[in-house]
Design an enzyme around this catalytic site. Sequence first.
Site, PDB file in Angstrom:
ATOM      1  N   HIS A  50       0.870  -1.096  -0.017  1.00 34.95           N
ATOM      2  CA  HIS A  50       0.115   0.086   0.044  1.00 34.95           C
ATOM      3  C   HIS A  50       1.131   1.308   0.040  1.00 34.95           C
ATOM      4  CE1 HIS A  50       0.942  -1.311   4.155  1.00 34.95           C
ATOM      5  NE2 HIS A  50       0.872  -0.062   4.326  1.00 34.95           N
ATOM      6  N   ASP A  85       7.216  -5.664   3.610  1.00 35.73           N
ATOM      7  CA  ASP A  85       5.937  -5.310   4.564  1.00 35.73           C
ATOM      8  C   ASP A  85       4.921  -5.968   3.997  1.00 35.73           C
ATOM      9  OD1 ASP A  85       5.005  -4.240   7.232  1.00 35.73           O
ATOM     10  OD2 ASP A  85       3.547  -2.933   5.929  1.00 35.73           O
ATOM     11  N   GLU A  88       7.576 -10.207   5.056  1.00 37.26           N
ATOM     12  CA  GLU A  88       6.829 -10.465   6.525  1.00 37.26           C
ATOM     13  C   GLU A  88       5.502 -11.164   6.124  1.00 37.26           C
ATOM     14  OE1 GLU A  88       4.211  -7.673   9.393  1.00 37.26           O
ATOM     15  OE2 GLU A  88       4.214  -7.119   7.241  1.00 37.26           O
ATOM     16  N   HIS A 111       8.230  -4.212  16.427  1.00 33.01           N
ATOM     17  CA  HIS A 111       7.569  -3.039  16.676  1.00 33.01           C
ATOM     18  C   HIS A 111       6.316  -3.293  16.724  1.00 33.01           C
ATOM     19  CE1 HIS A 111       7.705  -3.707  12.546  1.00 33.01           C
ATOM     20  NE2 HIS A 111       6.723  -2.788  12.138  1.00 33.01           N
ATOM     21  N   ASP A 112       5.676  -4.731  15.997  1.00 31.63           N
ATOM     22  CA  ASP A 112       4.311  -5.056  15.810  1.00 31.63           C
ATOM     23  C   ASP A 112       3.741  -5.726  16.982  1.00 31.63           C
ATOM     24  OD1 ASP A 112       3.597  -3.855  13.552  1.00 31.63           O
ATOM     25  OD2 ASP A 112       4.502  -5.360  12.196  1.00 31.63           O
ATOM     26  N   ARG A 117       6.811   1.022  21.471  1.00 37.50           N
ATOM     27  CA  ARG A 117       7.742   2.042  20.594  1.00 37.50           C
ATOM     28  C   ARG A 117       8.181   3.029  21.581  1.00 37.50           C
ATOM     29  NH1 ARG A 117       3.945   1.699  15.164  1.00 37.50           N
ATOM     30  NH2 ARG A 117       3.861  -0.474  14.890  1.00 37.50           N
TER      31      ARG A 117
END
Length: 572
Positions: free
Chosen positions: A249, A333, A362, A427-428, A476
Amino acid sequence: MLLAGILHRPESEDTAILADHQVMLRLKTALDDVTKVEVIYADMYLWQEGTPMQTTAMHRGLATQSNQYWTLPVTIPTNRLIYGFRITDQDGQSIGYGDDGFFEDTLTNWAVAGHYFHLPYLHVSDAELPPAWVKDTVWYQIFPERFANGDRKNDPENVTAWGAGPVKRDSFYGGDLRGVIDHLDDLADLGINGLYLCPIFTSPSNHKYDTIDHFEIDPHFGTKADFQELVAKAHARGIKVMLDAVFNHFGEQSPQWQDVVKNGQQSRFADWFHVHGWPVGRDPKTQQLNYETFATGAAMPKVNTQNPAVQDYLINVTKYWIEQFDIDAWRFDVADEVDHGFWRKLCGALRAVKPDVYLLGEAWHSSQALVNNGQFNAVMNYPLTQPIPALLNHELSLAAYVGKTNLQLTQYRLPNQQAMFNAIDTHDTQRLLTTLHGDEDKLKAALALLMLLPGSPCLYYGTEVGMAGGPDPDNRRCMNWQPNTDQLALKAFVKRLIGFRRQRADFLATSELSWQIDDQCLTLKRQGPTQTVCGRFNLGTTAIKAAIQNVVISNRTSAHQLLPGGFEIKVN
């Protein structure tokens, strides 16, 4: 014999090309059903001219919760191979298994070429072997906006004081590339030799996963000159650099999407996205978007990667950063939501530019379809690493953990398994220490287990000083550059663990793996021709006898006892 439990798939992870003339064959059978498996094999043409078949017993390998795997490395002098399996069960009954299924174990049947699996010719290029350097790499993931503020002149206007909380989704703290450069010596001293940066390209957000311009560094992070300096100084310290690309995206502020918003169907970018109605936006009645997005976020319109113009644009983006800045790797990603045809085209183009580039997708699940076949070297290996905290939190039994881990270790060809990206937290996810309820002993055990497994391990920034954090955005937080005494002690321990891993990286990539469960003690054994490494983890409530000699790293040991929650790594 449970025939339903037997499976071999040619030209898959069951036939892993290791190198020229070398292939690893693998067969799956039902658990505790088969006592012996033999491979009967030859070059078909030489066999037809009278050269006899060879017969070799397979090795009993890893076992999952339902299956036993058998393996055998085979050297193929001519690079041509036909092969079949003779399988013997607990009662001594044997059967043949090959390309056309099962057949009676008779000399007559073994003389039929159609019964054999065929590897017509072994092409090393078909293996797409990952770059050799990856299996020797310990990665360190940085979320650039939160690592270090090295240049206050490029801070956003609404910057928050470093470390002030709570962290919000729209918080800015001023982290930048100069901050990373300033701390390269700290990273080199820690021992890591791979640097994974979350996106650094122009974007309005702090996370940068809503890209505006893929060819420019976000001005709040610095300049291309800063990035060139970062790469050069990282390379000078033996550290590889991986960038993060978001090709599923674009950000809603990207010029391509803004042109679609402005010009509708007349936009030259109209077919760059998945638009199902005009003008783009929400249906006034249903409030549903008439265009596809990442997840359900209106600000991230999904890109049509089957469009040749889009493909050329994105390929040029990735080639640019390799050719101009000499980066070593790309992480893509949301790779599992992009079509395979595009990935094959992109990966082929990048390998033509830099043959030893590491290409990582990912995915949060088993993703054999993304690995090899002209695509990635590896994926983010969450299915392998996520059971680790569950084991240490006693949410999984030892047997269940071993079964689930072995299952993931059989999902990919051996060379790719050596290059899988093994991160427990990122970070996820919420931070590892928080998942482990603040228990630093569990944190040490989790990292020790991670370092013993095949794959390329990764630390999330701040893990070495015990940073905590819940789900996004709390995971984060700003890097802690003023650790206390206990946190410094943890950092020293992590440094020792990384040093152990890197010193034995080749051995840990290639040695045989096995498990032993003794009540609540789990032992992971890595066996090689001249060396054995054992990690023992006491997951019970009482102390057990500890090793006396050859222990290189341990935690929670006392008076030759391995205390509850403790572990030791021994090298013989």
